[in-house]
Scaffold this active site. Sequence first.
Site: not given
Length: 400
Positions: A7, A85, A174, A235, A379
């Site tokens: 990743n 990823r 996600h 965010r 993940e």
Amino acid sequence: MNVLVLNCGSSSAKFAVIDPQTRRELVSGIAQRLGSAEASLDWKHNGTRQTRALPGAGHDAALRAVVEMLREMGLVSSLVGIGHRVVHGGEQFSGSMLITSEVVAKVEACIPLGPLHNPPNLLGIRLAQELFPGLPQVGVFDTAFHQTMPPVAYTYPVPYEWLERYGVRRYGFHGTSHRFVARQALALAGLPADDHAVVTAHLGNGSSCTAVLNGRSVDTTMGLTPLEGVMMGTRSGSVDPAIIAHVARQGNGTEQDALDALNKKSGLLGVSGLSNDLRTIEQAAGEGHARAQLALDIFCYVLAKHLAGLVVPLGRLDALVFTGGIGENSTLVRRRVIEHLGFLGLTIDPDANDTHGRHHQGRITTSTRPQALVVPTNEELMIAMDTVEIVQGAAVSSEH
Ligand code: ADP
């Protein structure tokens, strides 16, 4: 039969070697602060953590150091493939793919949609191809799971040409995590694969929630970018877009500055003025810090509103799944959210919630239909599982 999962971010590269059959992680780590004098390689092997300075190393030098380390551990020869990823697959990918030059070109075409993430993801793919020539590489896309959303969920009510010309639509992110935990939840809650209505809440620094109907994503909270949806660490989540022009007009900055502030200086950090880290916020709120308390209140309230909204495309709720650093660990957020959603029939089991559902098959409610569950995400394992499936499929089809 091991898989190397990679990743690559803009200044870091996470890696893990996983055996998907036993679900065992043989080694995992991260090369971080790449491109700086403080660059380092941290890894965990056989239960011990180690670190090594890699001053000035970029992605190239860092990945070479990782490969050398895996070679010394005797793991390189056990690899059957590499799973990458990839953040933005646009409308090009609805599932994981064996990486070919055509796939690379499509990921490049998605750079305008994922300008921060896709270039380092591509760099990781290129370096891995160079370092492991002949080893199959698989791309696993954050957006792919959400490609099953119907037009009513992904189309924004904006001029239709924006969709056609600029690809302006909801993509969602996600996906690998939502797919993994939804699958785990079925087994834990004993729900049938072809008849379930599940909402998954992936709550970390970035957070998103997804409605999963019979294994398929039918709506999600993140949009064209990961800015939309619930409140996050830095965010804002969904806000009135006119804020951007208003703040630019009133303040000194540009619209880009205002947009950057919505991404990097908002959310828990923006409201509390303290931190983007929920642990800090919970502690400060407990000590009477008013804005930390407000940040926590908004976080739980906005999250509950989005979760309730995701029941609309499902028509009913069988299970609500909490995952990610916050979802797996914050007893407070889970309790407050479930209290907000009491009207759906969810009732918290305080003891089970305190132990993160560990002794109750993940369940943290006294109610069973609907129920709420804590399901740790993984993940990397999902990427490794996809990689083996695709590599084996490719081997079988090339034999025919
Ligand atoms: P990322 O999106 O970077 O992968 P994580 O999934 O690791 O993030 O989640 C990070 C968030 O999880 C942080 O806000 C952190 O405060 C929160 N978190 C981790 N452990 C706990 C805990 N025990 N209680 C409350 N929040 C926690």
